[in-house]
Design an enzyme around this catalytic site. Structure first.
Site, mmCIF file in Angstrom:
data_model
loop_
_atom_site.group_PDB
_atom_site.id
_atom_site.type_symbol
_atom_site.label_atom_id
_atom_site.label_comp_id
_atom_site.label_asym_id
_atom_site.label_seq_id
_atom_site.Cartn_x
_atom_site.Cartn_y
_atom_site.Cartn_z
ATOM 1 N N ASN A 8 44.309 85.832 88.179
ATOM 2 C CA ASN A 8 44.113 85.284 89.522
ATOM 3 C C ASN A 8 43.327 83.979 89.367
ATOM 4 O OD1 ASN A 8 43.532 84.688 92.147
ATOM 5 N ND2 ASN A 8 42.212 86.464 92.513
ATOM 6 N N TRP A 9 44.044 82.884 89.452
ATOM 7 C CA TRP A 9 43.382 81.583 89.261
ATOM 8 C C TRP A 9 42.544 81.182 90.475
ATOM 9 C CZ3 TRP A 9 46.929 77.458 86.433
ATOM 10 C CH2 TRP A 9 47.020 77.798 85.078
ATOM 11 N N LYS A 10 42.649 81.941 91.564
ATOM 12 C CA LYS A 10 41.943 81.582 92.813
ATOM 13 C C LYS A 10 42.220 80.100 93.118
ATOM 14 C CE LYS A 10 38.745 85.295 91.866
ATOM 15 N NZ LYS A 10 37.433 85.886 92.020
ATOM 16 N N HIS A 92 42.395 90.704 98.782
ATOM 17 C CA HIS A 92 41.307 90.411 97.846
ATOM 18 C C HIS A 92 39.997 90.353 98.632
ATOM 19 C CE1 HIS A 92 38.773 88.248 95.023
ATOM 20 N NE2 HIS A 92 39.608 88.640 94.076
ATOM 21 N N GLU A 94 37.664 88.363 98.623
ATOM 22 C CA GLU A 94 37.346 87.027 99.157
ATOM 23 C C GLU A 94 38.095 86.778 100.469
ATOM 24 O OE1 GLU A 94 38.225 84.928 95.531
ATOM 25 O OE2 GLU A 94 36.480 85.888 94.621
ATOM 26 N N GLU A 161 38.300 96.383 92.696
ATOM 27 C CA GLU A 161 37.405 95.283 92.361
ATOM 28 C C GLU A 161 36.081 95.464 93.101
ATOM 29 O OE1 GLU A 161 39.679 91.537 90.910
ATOM 30 O OE2 GLU A 161 39.484 91.427 93.071
ATOM 31 N N GLY A 167 32.916 87.682 89.592
ATOM 32 C CA GLY A 167 32.341 86.366 89.318
ATOM 33 C C GLY A 167 30.857 86.392 89.033
ATOM 34 N N SER A 206 34.720 90.519 86.471
ATOM 35 C CA SER A 206 34.117 90.057 85.213
ATOM 36 C C SER A 206 34.761 90.674 83.970
ATOM 37 C CB SER A 206 32.607 90.298 85.222
ATOM 38 O OG SER A 206 31.999 89.564 86.280
ATOM 39 N N GLY A 227 39.825 87.037 86.924
ATOM 40 C CA GLY A 227 39.542 85.748 87.549
ATOM 41 C C GLY A 227 39.182 84.713 86.507
ATOM 42 N N GLY A 228 37.883 84.453 86.357
ATOM 43 C CA GLY A 228 37.395 83.364 85.497
ATOM 44 C C GLY A 228 38.009 83.324 84.105
HETATM 45 P P1 13P Z 1 36.201 87.431 87.863
HETATM 46 O O1 13P Z 1 37.042 87.949 86.710
HETATM 47 O O2 13P Z 1 35.942 85.958 87.776
HETATM 48 O O3 13P Z 1 34.974 88.251 88.047
HETATM 49 O O4 13P Z 1 37.087 87.629 89.193
HETATM 50 C C1 13P Z 1 37.610 88.869 89.465
HETATM 51 C C2 13P Z 1 38.572 88.722 90.574
HETATM 52 O O5 13P Z 1 38.179 88.578 91.718
HETATM 53 C C3 13P Z 1 40.005 88.736 90.251
HETATM 54 O O6 13P Z 1 40.769 88.840 91.401
#
Ligand code: 13P
Length: 248
Positions: A8-10, A92, A94, A161, A167, A206, A227-228
């Site tokens: 997920n590149w957000k 998600h 967010e 999640e 994050g 994470s 994510g990251g």
């Molecule tokens: P991180 O891996 O950066 O913690 O993000 C998780 C996430 O929200 C994936 O959708």
């Protein structure tokens, strides 16, 4: 089932990153027993689809509740499917917090995505205060069932999640993640019957190359939503590779 890892590149990335990532990915050994999916921001779907054809599956980060119409700025599931998407992340945390998406809206989106032939990746997870109060099982169970109202089980994926792990560098311990995945599995079996055993449940929060192997070693964890660490080809490949090894 094969492992499932979803990047997920957000709201990160650029054409330059797509070029660099795809060149590096091509230089890494091909993996088996794992489905690896890349979900870039919407404007990059076509470029990612072309750059990674045959290498990674394509996914989107959100879709509209509606099928079509006067909904400025929205993107329909059918459009995503037409652009080659196989997966779409829905609900998600967010989007739930920043865009006030409710469980009922998440369920509508999941139904719309399913009808368009996409695999909806429905996200659930508790906040830190809820975990500290020991409410996580009840909170996630309620969120899950509300988010799956009248959603067919075929092609469904659930992502757990915990919000406090996203994050933050603070991963749920393998035991915390595995326990919650066990609770989710039970809810899915109660809701869908035997078919509930076949729905992949992936973990996000994470996930890094350093902790992926231990997470994928857990009985109830079928993959990861990353994510990251998905912004670098090498680290996403290492995570996918750990998922593949866990299935071999
Ligand atoms: P991180 O891996 O950066 O913690 O993000 C998780 C996430 O929200 C994936 O959708």
């Amino acid at each position: 089932m094969a492992g499932l890892v979803i990047a997920n590149w957000k709201m990160h990335g650029s054409l330059a990153l797509i070029e660099e990532f795809s060149q590096q990915w091509r230089g890494l050994p091909q993996l088996s027993e794992v489905d690896a999916v890349l979900c870039p921001p919407t404007p990059y779907l076509v470029a990612v689809g072309e750059a990674f054809e045959g290498l990674l599956l394509l996914g989107a980060q959100n879709c509209a509740e509606q099928v079509e119409g006067a909904f400025t700025g929205e993107v329909a599931s059918q459009m995503l499917a037409e652009m080659g998407c196989k997966y779409v992340i829905i609900g998600h945390s967010e989007r739930r917090s920043l865009h006030r998406e409710s469980d009922a809206q998440v369920a509508i989106k999941a139904r719309t995505a399913n009808a368009a032939g996409l695999n909806p990746v429905v996200c659930v997870g508790e906040a830190l205060e809820q975990r500290e109060a020991g409410q996580q099982d009840a909170v996630v169970s309620e969120q899950l069932l509300g988010s799956l109202a009248q959603v067919p089980c075929d092609n469904l994926v659930v992502a757990y999640e915990p919000i406090w792990a996203i994050g933050t560098g603070r991963t749920a311990s393998p035991v915390q993640a595995d326990d919650m995945h066990g609770v989710i599995r039970q809810r899915l079996q109660e809701h869908f019957g035997a078919a509930g055993s076949e729905i992949p449940i992936i973990y996000g929060g994470s996930v890094k190359p350093e902790n992926a192997g231990v997470l994928f070693g857990c009985d109830n964890i079928d993959g990861a939503l990353v994510g990251g660490a998905s912004l670098e080809a090498k680290s996403f490949w290492q995570i996918a590779s750990a998922a593949s090894a866990g299935r071999a």
